[in-house]
Scaffold this motif. Structure first.
Motif, PDB file in Angstrom:
ATOM      1  N   ASN A  82       0.851  -1.189   0.000  1.00 54.96           N
ATOM      2  CA  ASN A  82       0.000   0.000   0.000  1.00 54.96           C
ATOM      3  C   ASN A  82       0.887   1.240   0.000  1.00 54.96           C
ATOM      4  O   ASN A  82       1.109   1.861   1.019  1.00 54.96           O
ATOM      5  CB  ASN A  82      -0.928  -0.011   1.226  1.00 54.96           C
ATOM      6  N   LEU A  83       1.401   1.581  -1.179  1.00 55.71           N
ATOM      7  CA  LEU A  83       2.378   2.659  -1.300  1.00 55.71           C
ATOM      8  C   LEU A  83       1.783   3.844  -2.063  1.00 55.71           C
ATOM      9  O   LEU A  83       2.196   4.168  -3.175  1.00 55.71           O
ATOM     10  CB  LEU A  83       3.632   2.131  -2.002  1.00 55.71           C
ATOM     11  N   ASP A  84       0.798   4.495  -1.447  1.00 56.62           N
ATOM     12  CA  ASP A  84       0.088   5.594  -2.100  1.00 56.62           C
ATOM     13  C   ASP A  84       1.024   6.720  -2.520  1.00 56.62           C
ATOM     14  O   ASP A  84       1.000   7.171  -3.660  1.00 56.62           O
ATOM     15  CB  ASP A  84      -0.994   6.160  -1.163  1.00 56.62           C
ATOM     16  N   GLY A  85       1.830   7.185  -1.590  1.00 52.76           N
ATOM     17  CA  GLY A  85       2.738   8.301  -1.872  1.00 52.76           C
ATOM     18  C   GLY A  85       3.762   7.950  -2.936  1.00 52.76           C
ATOM     19  O   GLY A  85       4.076   8.767  -3.810  1.00 52.76           O
ATOM     20  N   THR A  86       4.270   6.736  -2.894  1.00 52.94           N
ATOM     21  CA  THR A  86       5.246   6.293  -3.889  1.00 52.94           C
ATOM     22  C   THR A  86       4.623   6.248  -5.272  1.00 52.94           C
ATOM     23  O   THR A  86       5.243   6.664  -6.258  1.00 52.94           O
ATOM     24  CB  THR A  86       5.811   4.908  -3.497  1.00 52.94           C
ATOM     25  N   ASN A  87       3.385   5.747  -5.362  1.00 51.85           N
ATOM     26  CA  ASN A  87       2.717   5.692  -6.659  1.00 51.85           C
ATOM     27  C   ASN A  87       2.427   7.083  -7.218  1.00 51.85           C
ATOM     28  O   ASN A  87       2.589   7.315  -8.417  1.00 51.85           O
ATOM     29  CB  ASN A  87       1.431   4.866  -6.563  1.00 51.85           C
ATOM     30  N   ILE A  88       2.017   7.990  -6.359  1.00 51.23           N
ATOM     31  CA  ILE A  88       1.781   9.370  -6.803  1.00 51.23           C
ATOM     32  C   ILE A  88       3.085   9.953  -7.339  1.00 51.23           C
ATOM     33  O   ILE A  88       3.131  10.543  -8.415  1.00 51.23           O
ATOM     34  CB  ILE A  88       1.222  10.231  -5.647  1.00 51.23           C
ATOM     35  N   TYR A  89       4.166   9.768  -6.577  1.00 49.09           N
ATOM     36  CA  TYR A  89       5.465  10.303  -6.971  1.00 49.09           C
ATOM     37  C   TYR A  89       5.935   9.711  -8.301  1.00 49.09           C
ATOM     38  O   TYR A  89       6.372  10.433  -9.194  1.00 49.09           O
ATOM     39  CB  TYR A  89       6.507  10.035  -5.884  1.00 49.09           C
ATOM     40  N   MET A  90       5.913   8.397  -8.413  1.00 47.89           N
ATOM     41  CA  MET A  90       6.460   7.751  -9.605  1.00 47.89           C
ATOM     42  C   MET A  90       5.691   8.162 -10.865  1.00 47.89           C
ATOM     43  O   MET A  90       6.304   8.422 -11.905  1.00 47.89           O
ATOM     44  CB  MET A  90       6.470   6.232  -9.443  1.00 47.89           C
ATOM     45  N   ALA A  91       4.379   8.233 -10.776  1.00 43.67           N
ATOM     46  CA  ALA A  91       3.593   8.642 -11.938  1.00 43.67           C
ATOM     47  C   ALA A  91       3.895  10.092 -12.310  1.00 43.67           C
ATOM     48  O   ALA A  91       4.098  10.414 -13.491  1.00 43.67           O
ATOM     49  CB  ALA A  91       2.105   8.462 -11.649  1.00 43.67           C
ATOM     50  N   MET A  92       3.964  10.969 -11.316  1.00 46.35           N
ATOM     51  CA  MET A  92       4.242  12.376 -11.603  1.00 46.35           C
ATOM     52  C   MET A  92       5.664  12.562 -12.121  1.00 46.35           C
ATOM     53  O   MET A  92       5.898  13.377 -13.016  1.00 46.35           O
ATOM     54  CB  MET A  92       3.994  13.236 -10.366  1.00 46.35           C
ATOM     55  N   ALA A  93       6.623  11.827 -11.570  1.00 51.02           N
ATOM     56  CA  ALA A  93       8.015  11.935 -12.026  1.00 51.02           C
ATOM     57  C   ALA A  93       8.135  11.487 -13.480  1.00 51.02           C
ATOM     58  O   ALA A  93       8.820  12.134 -14.281  1.00 51.02           O
ATOM     59  CB  ALA A  93       8.932  11.107 -11.134  1.00 51.02           C
ATOM     60  N   ALA A  94       7.475  10.400 -13.835  1.00 49.34           N
ATOM     61  CA  ALA A  94       7.548   9.896 -15.206  1.00 49.34           C
ATOM     62  C   ALA A  94       6.908  10.878 -16.190  1.00 49.34           C
ATOM     63  O   ALA A  94       7.469  11.149 -17.261  1.00 49.34           O
ATOM     64  CB  ALA A  94       6.877   8.532 -15.306  1.00 49.34           C
ATOM     65  N   ILE A  95       5.772  11.426 -15.823  1.00 49.01           N
ATOM     66  CA  ILE A  95       5.110  12.409 -16.700  1.00 49.01           C
ATOM     67  C   ILE A  95       5.972  13.668 -16.806  1.00 49.01           C
ATOM     68  O   ILE A  95       6.130  14.245 -17.887  1.00 49.01           O
ATOM     69  CB  ILE A  95       3.690  12.748 -16.186  1.00 49.01           C
ATOM     70  N   PHE A  96       6.562  14.092 -15.689  1.00 49.51           N
ATOM     71  CA  PHE A  96       7.466  15.246 -15.708  1.00 49.51           C
ATOM     72  C   PHE A  96       8.635  15.000 -16.654  1.00 49.51           C
ATOM     73  O   PHE A  96       9.003  15.867 -17.459  1.00 49.51           O
ATOM     74  CB  PHE A  96       7.975  15.547 -14.300  1.00 49.51           C
ATOM     75  N   LEU A  97       9.236  13.814 -16.564  1.00 47.20           N
ATOM     76  CA  LEU A  97      10.375  13.495 -17.427  1.00 47.20           C
ATOM     77  C   LEU A  97       9.965  13.428 -18.895  1.00 47.20           C
ATOM     78  O   LEU A  97      10.732  13.834 -19.769  1.00 47.20           O
ATOM     79  CB  LEU A  97      11.031  12.189 -16.983  1.00 47.20           C
ATOM     80  N   ALA A  98       8.769  12.943 -19.152  1.00 44.57           N
ATOM     81  CA  ALA A  98       8.270  12.920 -20.537  1.00 44.57           C
ATOM     82  C   ALA A  98       8.133  14.349 -21.065  1.00 44.57           C
ATOM     83  O   ALA A  98       8.537  14.649 -22.189  1.00 44.57           O
ATOM     84  CB  ALA A  98       6.936  12.186 -20.612  1.00 44.57           C
ATOM     85  N   GLN A  99       7.595  15.228 -20.243  1.00 46.77           N
ATOM     86  CA  GLN A  99       7.440  16.623 -20.662  1.00 46.77           C
ATOM     87  C   GLN A  99       8.801  17.307 -20.807  1.00 46.77           C
ATOM     88  O   GLN A  99       9.033  18.053 -21.761  1.00 46.77           O
ATOM     89  CB  GLN A  99       6.571  17.384 -19.661  1.00 46.77           C
ATOM     90  N   ALA A 100       9.711  17.046 -19.866  1.00 51.21           N
ATOM     91  CA  ALA A 100      11.022  17.696 -19.892  1.00 51.21           C
ATOM     92  C   ALA A 100      11.872  17.244 -21.079  1.00 51.21           C
ATOM     93  O   ALA A 100      12.674  18.019 -21.601  1.00 51.21           O
ATOM     94  CB  ALA A 100      11.774  17.420 -18.590  1.00 51.21           C
TER      95      ALA A 100
END
Length: 193
Positions: A82-100
């Motif tokens: 149950n890693l809610d914070g980790t999942n939020i982070y990983m999804a946002m980091a990946a989308i950020f890297l895609a945009q960057a």
């Protein structure tokens, strides 16, 4: 700054709205609950490791009135799955890297990325920055360069504090909710709920 702000805002909304609604349905206040475990939250924020708070969380949940068997099963299981914070982070980091890196991801790829990240994070080590390894492993599947991780490496410690705190809060609330739903909740300190 946008990534950090977006992550902390998303985590805050998740805790207050989503977990708050779950807590309300289970019959307790999210804010009183957070006040009850504030020392453990501060410990997690300072160390960026959920393991440092594990003994304290388990003791407090038992003191709150959750059955020891429920606490002893749900908390450790939640620490792995149950890693809610980790999942939020990983999804946002990946989308950020895609945009960057100017890598286009349509909605189908974004949803698939989120699902792959959710599955990949199960059983992740409870050590600081372990989620970076999972992100690095998943990025090539979507044509994203692993070198892009260097863009977030400098702020990862700041993000790690928030994702770990979100994980601990989510696991603690899940334990209290399971105890209440299973009828294994005997309030010891009524003012805590």
């Amino acid at each position: 700054l946008k990534l950090m702000g977006g992550f902390y805002l998303t985590s805050f909304v998740f805790v207050v709205v989503v977990l708050g609604l779950v807590a309300r349905v289970a019959g307790f206040s999210i804010f009183r609950f957070l006040g009850f475990i504030k020392e453990e939250i501060l410990l997690v924020l300072g160390t960026s490791s959920s393991e440092t708070a594990l003994p304290g969380i388990m003791q407090k949940l038992k003191r709150l009135g959750c059955a020891p068997a429920t606490v002893n099963f749900v908390v450790p299981t939640g620490y792995s799955f149950n890693l809610d914070g980790t999942n939020i982070y990983m999804a946002m980091a990946a989308i950020f890297l895609a945009q960057a890196t100017n890598t286009p991801l349509d909605l189908r790829h974004q949803i698939t990325l989120l699902l792959v990240m959710m599955v990949s994070s199960k059983g992740i080590a409870g050590v600081p920055r372990a989620s970076l390894v999972v992100v690095a492993a998943v990025l090539p599947m979507f044509g994203l360069p692993e070198a892009g991780l260097l863009l977030i490496l400098g702020i990862d410690q700041i993000l790690d504090m928030g994702r770990t705190a979100t994980n601990v809060i989510g696991n603690s609330i899940a334990t209290a909710v399971v105890a209440k739903w299973e009828g294994e909740f005997r309030p010891v300190d009524p003012s805590a709920t």
